[in-house]
Design a protein around this motif. Structure first.
Motif: not given
Lengths: 318, 106
Positions: A184-199
């Motif tokens: 198998t050869v796979t690639f994935m995009y690197e995710p950027e996760i930001h939590i809205n701390e106020d909410l």
């Protein structure tokens, strides 16, 4: 060189490297490059595989073509494949594809003479070239080293016999999957996760926990000490949108912002054992370069053709 | 691989035989990065034929030269990835080796 200003030079970081497995990051490039690399690894990096089988005796329960097919699928060590010739354009042998430059010969002789079933495996294949042999998995897996386990080809009962000669040739996965060096050869995009701390602070404890649990993979976690939701493993995210749907269902859209970084990729490469995973990546780049060269060279021939002018046209039969 | 063009050298369609998305999409990407290119796209006219057509239109430079530069750029990038991957593999092996040595010492 003109017009290089728009060019980017990618970066590579290796996360994990084993003989048959590699995980690495490829940054500062485009999906088209990552995908070209992936496609080449699967379908265009050459290996050696059994391609022609002459069966002398076969009294096993499997028919000849069944056994020939099984032999073809056995991965053979193919470090030499890049420098070997394709039988179809080998000039040492006149097209029969059976010379040392383009082929490797194998012999198999097995007969069951006891009441116990005899397992005929890839270990019973004898190669004419010690650099091209059936892949040995015994050291990597948890098998006992005393117990030599190859890939089973057929089982024989008392009196049954199998005798054959096989020719292995160089080929690519595009022609037949047996030549593909990649499991198998796979690639994935690197995710950027930001939590809205106020909410997030507007959520109750139970809501936070149920939101964290709505993700099918363990991307987020709830810290009981600080009572905060934290991102533990962004790469576990499978772009399933479950947490986003959950936030919307809770009446808190925009609770989390998840984006795919479109210029960084995380590759996982698993090899069949024919070539080392790291070598597979390097060979893929080499193959891609050869392709690009072919495009440039063929243009040179057109140009050269133009220089000849009328003579060129004449030679083409114009 | 062959070349089909009209009188105007700044617009051309190149037909690559025995190639597919693997090469064509990467070349298209590389060409679209080039400021001299006004349009570049590719198509596979029929899925059963091993052939791609790449259309290149430029702001004036000959399309053939621009395509060549695009390939050259990709080559350079391949070369670059190859060398840094090689280096990364070496570094990784070295680190693993050191880890193993320290674990033996422990």
């Amino acid at each position: 060189m003109e017009g290089v200003s728009y060019q980017r030079f990618p970066r590579v970081k290796i996360r994990e490297l084993k003989d048959d497995y590699a995980k690495f990051e490829l940054r500062d490039t485009d999906a088209s490059i990552a995908n070209a690399l992936r496609r080449v690894m699967i379908a265009e990096v050459p290996t050696v595989a059994i391609d022609l089988v002459e069966i002398e005796v076969n009294s096993s329960v499997l028919n000849d073509e069944f056994i020939a097919h099984r032999l073809g699928l056995i991965p053979l060590t193919s470090e030499r494949a890049m420098s070997m010739r394709f039988s179809r354009d080998c000039d040492a042998c006149d097209g029969d594809g059976q010379c040392e430059y383009c082929s490797v010969e194998f012999h198999l002789r097995a007969k069951c003479i006891t009441d116990q079933t005899l397992d005929v495996s890839s270990k019973d294949l004898y190669s004419s070239d010690h650099s091209v042999v059936p892949v040995d998995f015994s050291d990597s897996a948890g098998y006992d080293s005393s117990e030599q386990k190859g890939i089973i080809i057929v089982k024989l009962r008392r009196g049954q016999e199998l005798r054959l000669r096989a020719i292995a040739r160089k080929g690519i996965g595009k022609d037949h999957a047996k030549w593909s060096p990649a499991a198998t050869v796979t690639f994935m995009y690197e995710p950027e996760i930001h939590i809205n701390e106020d909410l997030m602070e507007t959520l109750t404890l139970e809501e936070k926990i149920s939101w964290v649990e709505s993700s099918p993979t363990k991307v987020f976690d709830f810290d009981p000490n600080t009572q905060q939701v934290i991102v533990v493993d962004p790469e576990a995210y499978t772009y399933d949108d479950e947490v986003i749907k959950k936030a919307e269902a809770m009446g808190k859209p925009g609770l989390v912002d998840i984006r795919a970084k479109e210029d960084s990729f995380i590759f996982t490469v698993e090899s069949t054992g024919a070539i080392k995973a790291s070598q597979l990546v390097l060979n893929a780049i080499e193959v891609l370069k050869t392709k690009l060269d072919a495009v440039r060279l063929s243009e040179d021939t057109v140009e050269a053709d133009d220089q000849f002018g009328e003579l060129g046209a004449h030679m083409r039969g114009g | 691989m062959e070349l089909g063009s009209l009188q105007d050298p700044s617009k051309a369609t190149f037909s690559f035989v025995d190639e597919d998305h693997t090469l064509a999409n990467a070349v298209r990407f590389s060409l679209n990065q080039d400021p001299r290119v006004s349009f570049c796209g590719y198509s596979i006219p029929h899925p059963s034929d091993a052939r791609v057509n790449i259309r290149v239109q430029t702001t004036g430079d000959p399309a053939r030269e621009v395509l060549k530069d695009g390939c050259q750029n990709l080559m350079l990038m391949c070369q670059h990835v190859r060398s840094i991957f090689d280096k990364a593999v070496d570094d990784c092996r070295k680190n693993n080796h050191m880890e193993m040595e320290t674990s033996i010492d422990d």
